[in-house]
Every structure is written in C-alpha cells, then in structure tokens.
Design a protein around this motif. Structure first.
Motif, PDB file in Angstrom:
ATOM      1  N   ALA A 122       0.486  -1.610  17.087  1.00 12.72           N
ATOM      2  CA  ALA A 122      -0.497  -0.838  16.305  1.00 12.72           C
ATOM      3  C   ALA A 122      -1.385  -1.930  15.430  1.00 12.72           C
ATOM      4  O   ALA A 122      -0.902  -2.770  14.937  1.00 12.72           O
ATOM      5  N   PRO A 123      -2.567  -1.551  15.249  1.00  6.95           N
ATOM      6  CA  PRO A 123      -3.544  -2.192  14.153  1.00  6.95           C
ATOM      7  C   PRO A 123      -2.991  -2.364  12.861  1.00  6.95           C
ATOM      8  O   PRO A 123      -2.266  -1.282  12.367  1.00  6.95           O
ATOM      9  N   LEU A 124      -3.231  -3.273  11.916  1.00  8.65           N
ATOM     10  CA  LEU A 124      -2.682  -3.350  10.702  1.00  8.65           C
ATOM     11  C   LEU A 124      -3.106  -2.062   9.961  1.00  8.65           C
ATOM     12  O   LEU A 124      -2.321  -1.750   8.964  1.00  8.65           O
ATOM     13  N   SER A 125      -4.243  -1.386  10.065  1.00  5.93           N
ATOM     14  CA  SER A 125      -4.810  -0.093   9.464  1.00  5.93           C
ATOM     15  C   SER A 125      -4.361   1.078  10.086  1.00  5.93           C
ATOM     16  O   SER A 125      -4.846   2.106   9.432  1.00  5.93           O
ATOM     17  N   ASP A 126      -3.190   0.877  11.091  1.00 13.07           N
ATOM     18  CA  ASP A 126      -2.585   2.317  11.602  1.00 13.07           C
ATOM     19  C   ASP A 126      -2.207   3.270  10.405  1.00 13.07           C
ATOM     20  O   ASP A 126      -1.353   2.858   9.477  1.00 13.07           O
TER      21      ASP A 126
ATOM     22  N   MET B  87       0.756  -1.178  -0.029  1.00 11.71           N
ATOM     23  CA  MET B  87      -0.146   0.012  -0.084  1.00 11.71           C
ATOM     24  C   MET B  87       0.935   1.325   0.288  1.00 11.71           C
ATOM     25  O   MET B  87       0.280   2.491  -0.071  1.00 11.71           O
ATOM     26  N   GLY B  88       2.152   1.019  -0.134  1.00  9.29           N
ATOM     27  CA  GLY B  88       3.158   2.090   0.305  1.00  9.29           C
ATOM     28  C   GLY B  88       3.261   2.666   1.367  1.00  9.29           C
ATOM     29  O   GLY B  88       3.892   3.875   1.630  1.00  9.29           O
ATOM     30  N   LEU B  89       2.818   2.074   2.656  1.00  8.01           N
ATOM     31  CA  LEU B  89       2.907   2.458   3.857  1.00  8.01           C
ATOM     32  C   LEU B  89       4.194   1.659   4.539  1.00  8.01           C
ATOM     33  O   LEU B  89       4.760   0.678   4.054  1.00  8.01           O
ATOM     34  N   PRO B  90       4.552   2.486   5.509  1.00  5.93           N
ATOM     35  CA  PRO B  90       5.748   1.750   6.409  1.00  5.93           C
ATOM     36  C   PRO B  90       5.300   0.457   7.113  1.00  5.93           C
ATOM     37  O   PRO B  90       4.226   0.358   7.639  1.00  5.93           O
ATOM     38  N   LEU B  91       6.368  -0.173   7.511  1.00 10.53           N
ATOM     39  CA  LEU B  91       6.177  -1.339   8.498  1.00 10.53           C
ATOM     40  C   LEU B  91       5.860  -0.847   9.873  1.00 10.53           C
ATOM     41  O   LEU B  91       6.080   0.298  10.103  1.00 10.53           O
ATOM     42  N   ARG B  92       4.936  -1.586  10.876  1.00  7.57           N
ATOM     43  CA  ARG B  92       4.478  -1.226  12.003  1.00  7.57           C
ATOM     44  C   ARG B  92       5.849  -1.370  12.924  1.00  7.57           C
ATOM     45  O   ARG B  92       6.575  -2.217  12.937  1.00  7.57           O
TER      46      ARG B  92
ATOM     47  N   ASP C  88      -2.915   7.527   5.319  1.00  2.00           N
ATOM     48  CA  ASP C  88      -1.857   8.129   4.537  1.00  2.00           C
ATOM     49  C   ASP C  88      -1.322   7.483   3.028  1.00  2.00           C
ATOM     50  O   ASP C  88      -0.505   8.061   2.380  1.00  2.00           O
ATOM     51  N   ALA C  89      -2.135   6.433   2.966  1.00  2.00           N
ATOM     52  CA  ALA C  89      -1.882   5.652   1.446  1.00  2.00           C
ATOM     53  C   ALA C  89      -2.275   6.535   0.399  1.00  2.00           C
ATOM     54  O   ALA C  89      -1.877   6.390  -0.791  1.00  2.00           O
ATOM     55  N   ASP C  90      -3.022   7.458   0.548  1.00  2.00           N
ATOM     56  CA  ASP C  90      -3.457   8.535  -0.303  1.00  2.00           C
ATOM     57  C   ASP C  90      -2.501   9.573  -0.547  1.00  2.00           C
ATOM     58  O   ASP C  90      -2.987  10.592  -1.287  1.00  2.00           O
ATOM     59  N   LYS C  91      -1.813   9.705   0.335  1.00  2.00           N
ATOM     60  CA  LYS C  91      -0.878  10.870   0.325  1.00  2.00           C
ATOM     61  C   LYS C  91       0.492  10.475  -0.332  1.00  2.00           C
ATOM     62  O   LYS C  91       1.372   9.401   0.155  1.00  2.00           O
ATOM     63  N   ALA C  92       1.131  11.222  -1.597  1.00  2.00           N
ATOM     64  CA  ALA C  92       2.074  10.888  -2.125  1.00  2.00           C
ATOM     65  C   ALA C  92       3.341  10.697  -1.042  1.00  2.00           C
ATOM     66  O   ALA C  92       4.224   9.737  -1.241  1.00  2.00           O
ATOM     67  N   GLU C  93       3.761  11.687  -0.381  1.00  2.00           N
ATOM     68  CA  GLU C  93       4.859  11.601   0.437  1.00  2.00           C
ATOM     69  C   GLU C  93       4.845  10.391   1.471  1.00  2.00           C
ATOM     70  O   GLU C  93       6.104  10.154   1.769  1.00  2.00           O
ATOM     71  N   THR C  94       3.955   9.585   1.720  1.00  2.00           N
ATOM     72  CA  THR C  94       3.963   8.490   2.399  1.00  2.00           C
ATOM     73  C   THR C  94       4.838   7.414   1.905  1.00  2.00           C
ATOM     74  O   THR C  94       5.950   6.851   2.485  1.00  2.00           O
TER      75      THR C  94
ATOM     76  N   ASP D 281       9.777  -4.500  -0.616  1.00  2.34           N
ATOM     77  CA  ASP D 281       9.695  -3.217  -1.181  1.00  2.34           C
ATOM     78  C   ASP D 281       8.448  -2.847  -1.109  1.00  2.34           C
ATOM     79  O   ASP D 281       7.471  -3.316  -1.311  1.00  2.34           O
ATOM     80  N   LYS D 282       8.265  -1.311  -0.977  1.00  6.48           N
ATOM     81  CA  LYS D 282       7.247  -0.719  -1.046  1.00  6.48           C
ATOM     82  C   LYS D 282       6.609  -0.444  -2.577  1.00  6.48           C
ATOM     83  O   LYS D 282       7.148  -0.784  -3.599  1.00  6.48           O
ATOM     84  N   SER D 283       5.160  -0.436  -2.787  1.00  4.56           N
ATOM     85  CA  SER D 283       4.435  -0.417  -4.074  1.00  4.56           C
ATOM     86  C   SER D 283       3.849   0.813  -4.146  1.00  4.56           C
ATOM     87  O   SER D 283       3.269   1.346  -3.243  1.00  4.56           O
ATOM     88  N   GLN D 284       3.488   1.160  -5.464  1.00  6.52           N
ATOM     89  CA  GLN D 284       2.290   2.090  -5.556  1.00  6.52           C
ATOM     90  C   GLN D 284       1.202   1.730  -6.507  1.00  6.52           C
ATOM     91  O   GLN D 284       0.473   2.380  -7.150  1.00  6.52           O
ATOM     92  N   ILE D 285       0.764   0.508  -6.233  1.00  3.19           N
ATOM     93  CA  ILE D 285      -0.317  -0.154  -6.967  1.00  3.19           C
ATOM     94  C   ILE D 285      -1.552   0.637  -6.530  1.00  3.19           C
ATOM     95  O   ILE D 285      -2.301   1.181  -7.458  1.00  3.19           O
ATOM     96  N   PHE D 286      -1.797   0.766  -5.468  1.00  2.41           N
ATOM     97  CA  PHE D 286      -2.986   1.744  -4.903  1.00  2.41           C
ATOM     98  C   PHE D 286      -3.023   3.007  -5.392  1.00  2.41           C
ATOM     99  O   PHE D 286      -4.066   3.418  -5.741  1.00  2.41           O
ATOM    100  N   GLN D 287      -1.819   3.852  -5.208  1.00  2.00           N
ATOM    101  CA  GLN D 287      -1.961   5.185  -5.892  1.00  2.00           C
ATOM    102  C   GLN D 287      -2.041   5.348  -7.238  1.00  2.00           C
ATOM    103  O   GLN D 287      -2.685   6.299  -7.684  1.00  2.00           O
TER     104      GLN D 287
END
Length: 506
Positions: free
Chosen positions: A79-83, A68-73, A87-93, A217-223
């Motif tokens: 924290a919950p998985l949805s923490d 989702m382009g998010l960092p590891l917890r 931010d997945a909708d924010k490019a800077e994440t 690694d991170k992905s940008q599929i969602f974005q």
C-alpha cells in the motif's frame, strides 16, 4: 542512549517536526505531503544509517505513519505510504493496538544471545576457558593457539567469559530483548524481533535500546495540534521530570510561555496529582496493611503496575488502588474547566498505554513525550530560551516534584504518613527496572517484606529515565532535585489542592 544525539535521534526529531508541520499547515494535502517527506528527511543518494538509502526512506515512512497515530502498513499489500491517511483525524485509529511496533525490515535480526571469542584472546597457557566449560564447547585452535567456541555445543552460560584474564570473551545479547524486563521480545521465523503483546507493558525501553531504530510507538502530535486548531481548550499537564528536558536555560516560566504561544489554554504541573496520589496511597496503606493486605505496592508507574498484575495476579489487590498523578491532574483540570481537553506531557511511553484504557480516556485525551514536544516547538520555530517568563508556579510540594526520581514516590508517602500517623513505623523497599521489580515482588510474595510499602519503577532511575526523555539520567535526576527544592511546601499535606481529593476519587 538518552543524552547522546545519534543518527536515530536525529531522524526521530525530524519526523516529529514534520508531522507537526503537516498538522499546522492545513492547506497542505496530507496524503501528498507524507509521500514526499521520506525524500526530505533522507535527501541525496547515499544513506547515512543504512546500507541502502531506499531502505532508510522506507523505515522513515513507517515511522512517519506511527507518528501520525496510524498503524504500520502490511508488507504483503504494498500500500502507499498515505494509505488510510484520513484516519489520522479519527481518535479510534490511535487507540487501535499495538502501541509499540517493530518495523520488521529495519530489524537487524540480531542473535538473541551468543558467546564468542574476540581477537583479544592471547592463547594463554592456562586457558581456563577450556577447563570451566561444562559442555566442552571451548577448545584450543592448534593453528593459532587461540580458543574457539563450538556454537552447537555452547549453552551460553558465560563461565568462560568470567574466567578470561584478558576479557577476550564476550556475551552479546540482542539489545531490545536484554532491556525488556518482561521477556516479551523473541525472534520470529526470520530471526527478527517480535513482541509478545500479552507480556509487553509498553515501558518503552526497547525503543531506546534498539541501535537500528527498528522499534517505535504511536504518537498523537497530529491530533493534539488539530484539536487546538479546532478551537478546543487544550490544557497541558506536564510531568515532574520536565526540568532541563527542553534546554539548560529553559525555566518552567519560559516553558509555560512557550506552551501558551502554541495555543494551549494553560499549563499545570502533574506534581499536583503526585501530591494527591501520595495522600491517597498513605490513606490506603493505613487502612489496608497489614490487616487486609500483606504489603502494598505503589501505583503511579503504569508499566510496573501492569507487570505486577500480569505476573502475580493473586497479589493484584496489593497494588495500590490510588489513581495515578496523571489521572488525578487530568480529572482536576476537567473538574475546574468542563468541556476542555487535557494532554499529558511526560517522559513515559507506558502513559500512552495507560491513557488508552477506557476508564482513563475521559480524564486524559492525549499523551505526548518530551521528545515529541520538542518536535512541535521546532515546527513553529519557537525559541524557548528567548521566551518571556510566565508566572504561575503551581502550589505543589518538594515530595510531589520528586516523584520523577526513583525512591521519590515511597519517600513522599512515608513523609505524609509520618505527618498524619507519627506513631506508625513504615518499612520501605524499592526497585528500579522491571527485572529488579519482578525480583522484589517475588520476594514479597514469599513473605520477605511483611507490612512493607513497595515502590516499583519500570525505568532504572525513575521517570527521568523514560523512553521519551532527552537528558542523561543522572543529569535529569539532579535537575529534578534542584527544582523540587523551590516548591512552596515540603510535603503534600500542606498543598491547597488536597481539599479536592475526596471529590476526585468519589
């Protein structure tokens, strides 16, 4: 493990597909959905890949976040998985480092290196393993007659393994570390893999080498999908290594039709940028070597270029200043279609790192691998083989398409040099894999390759061996070579886009 469908590949494909489905189904509450997905991806009560089904789901959860382009917890925060899922909708994440991550609790804590004797030992009379050991770490077990190694004395030189007539002694190295040509992977205080990001160049070889799927690694599929859904004109720039990656009967025309069915405005081959890059490097070579620079190294592989600058900073100027094929193609598309977005689709994890740089971000908005793209097609149930052929083959050269194969970049540059400067003799040296590349550059700095053009490829075999590819490397090379020969021109000097070069690099 490219070309082998292991449990790790199966899980990765499911994750990419489910992240794409979340992006398409805007009516789904993403925070709730991501909490449910580990149970969908790993159903039942028995794990297939791990000793514990809960551990496997936990690993899947972290990989979902990265996809989702998010960092590891943080393990300490519980924290919950949805923490911070919003931010997945924010490019800077996505652009927040690190790009490549070790999921610590998935790591097997493999020994960095060990030499040990297997049951294949025959307890032979010669026992050369005992004789050659410089530290007397190898001795004979008087009970069973076999050799044994005192690990406290062993210096891992491997001499005993070399002389064993039965190949009964093996040298075992941590797969992720042995695949890293930068020596960027070491053990943390718990014996688990840890990445030194000052050394890492994001080549991605550790991603495909870890048998436990602990590195991702991170992905940008969602974005990418959300960008298309918002009505933005998103153009796909597809790397030359794409041929055969989506199925043996998926032609470039079918792929183009499938991409348009997903909502992409159009699809262009990055071989366009490869032709432009080769031309720019040829010009630079003539102007710079040997009067200003002792040699010149190609620039198109970002992991190789980054390695060269990190390890040989005094020779950073010897890396060609030419823009990479990805950047040139993205810049050309944006020049022709102001206000659009460009997604690079290719085999390379390092291209994600390249696109993260502030200088490139205005040219390339997103980067996806072929593997991630397969997840998007699966989410929309698109059968590529049944698509109608879409016309519109780009005006590119054989050389431009062959950039994807080791040796192809230098060959392209040499061919245009022979066309423009027929009297200039050009010597070439190429290397594949960062370890070999490092050795080549070391020799160049010592004067071994005066006036040479050096081609470096971080992945052994070239771009077709990138972390995001799906085919066995030899097969992928053959597919690229075959497709390249259908190009309109032999060398880049003949393509229509060449007239745009001055505008793109000004």
């Amino acid at each position: 493990m490219r070309g082998v469908e292991t449990r790790i590949q199966e899980i990765r494909h499911r994750i990419f597909r489910e992240v794409a489905r979340m992006a398409y189904h805007t009516e789904w509450p993403v925070d709730k959905r991501i909490e449910e997905l580990p149970y969908k991806i790993v159903p039942g009560e028995v794990s297939i890949g791990y000793n514990d089904v809960f551990l496997e789901r936990a690993v899947v959860g972290e990989r979902l976040r990265l996809a989702m382009g998010l960092p590891l917890r943080s393990a300490a925060e519980h924290a919950p998985l949805s923490d911070n899922i919003e931010d997945a909708d924010k490019a800077e994440t996505y652009y927040t480092p690190p790009l490549v991550n070790v999921i610590k609790f998935a790591c097997n804590a493999c020994p960095e290196k060990r030499v040990y004797i297997t049951e294949g030992c025959q307890g032979c009379l010669a026992h050369p393993c005992v004789e050659v050991c410089p530290k007397k770490a190898v001795t004979l077990d008087r009970v069973n007659g076999r050799s044994r190694i005192d690990q406290d004395l062993c210096i891992k030189c491997g001499k005993c393994a070399e002389v064993c007539a039965y190949n009964a002694i093996i040298i075992q190295q941590r797969p992720c570390a042995s695949s890293c040509g930068m020596g960027a992977i070491h053990s943390d205080e718990n014996g688990r893999a840890d990445i030194d990001y000052d050394k890492c160049v994001s080549c991605g070889q550790c991603l495909v080498s870890c048998p436990f799927g602990a590195i991702a690694d991170k992905s940008q599929i969602f974005q990418v999908i959300r960008s298309i859904q918002k009505g933005e004109r998103v153009y796909a720039a597809v790397a030359p290594a794409f041929v055969g990656q989506f199925g043996p009967r998926v032609t470039p025309g079918k792929l183009r039709a499938a991409m348009k069915a997903l909502g992409f405005a159009d699809v262009l081959e990055v071989a366009i940028g490869a032709d432009l890059c080769a031309t720019q490097e040829a010009i630079d070579f003539i102007e710079e070597v040997p009067d200003k620079l002792p040699f010149m190294a190609t620039s198109c592989c970002p992991a190789w270029a980054s390695m060269a600058k990190k390890l040989f900073p005094d020779y950073a100027k010897c890396i060609s200043m030419a823009l990479t094929p990805m950047t040139l193609t993205g810049r050309l598309i944006k020049r022709q279609h102001p206000g659009c977005k460009v997604v690079f689709i290719g085999p390379c994890a390092a291209k994600k790192l390249e696109a993260m740089s502030t200088e490139i971000r205005s040219d390339i908005d997103f980067v996806l691998t072929f593997e991630e793209m397969v997840g998007i097609f699966a989410a929309k149930h698109i059968e590529l083989e049944s698509m109608e052929e879409e016309e519109g083959v780009n005006d590119v050269s054989v050389d431009g398409r062959n950039f994807a194969v080791a040796g192809g970049v230098a060959k392209s540059v040499v061919n245009i040099l022979n066309e423009i400067y027929p009297d200039r003799e050009v010597h070439v040296q190429n290397a594949e894999g960062l370890k070999e590349c490092r050795q080549m550059l070391m020799m160049a700095t010592k004067g071994k390759y005066p006036g040479y053009l050096l081609e470096g490829m971080a992945c052994p075999g070239g771009c077709v061996a990138g972390a995001g590819t799906l085919l066995p490397i030899k097969k992928a090379q053959a597919e690229v070579n075959k497709y390249a020969n259908t190009a309109n021109h032999k060398i880049c000097a003949e393509t229509e886009y060449l007239k745009e070069l001055d505008k793109l690099v000004e």
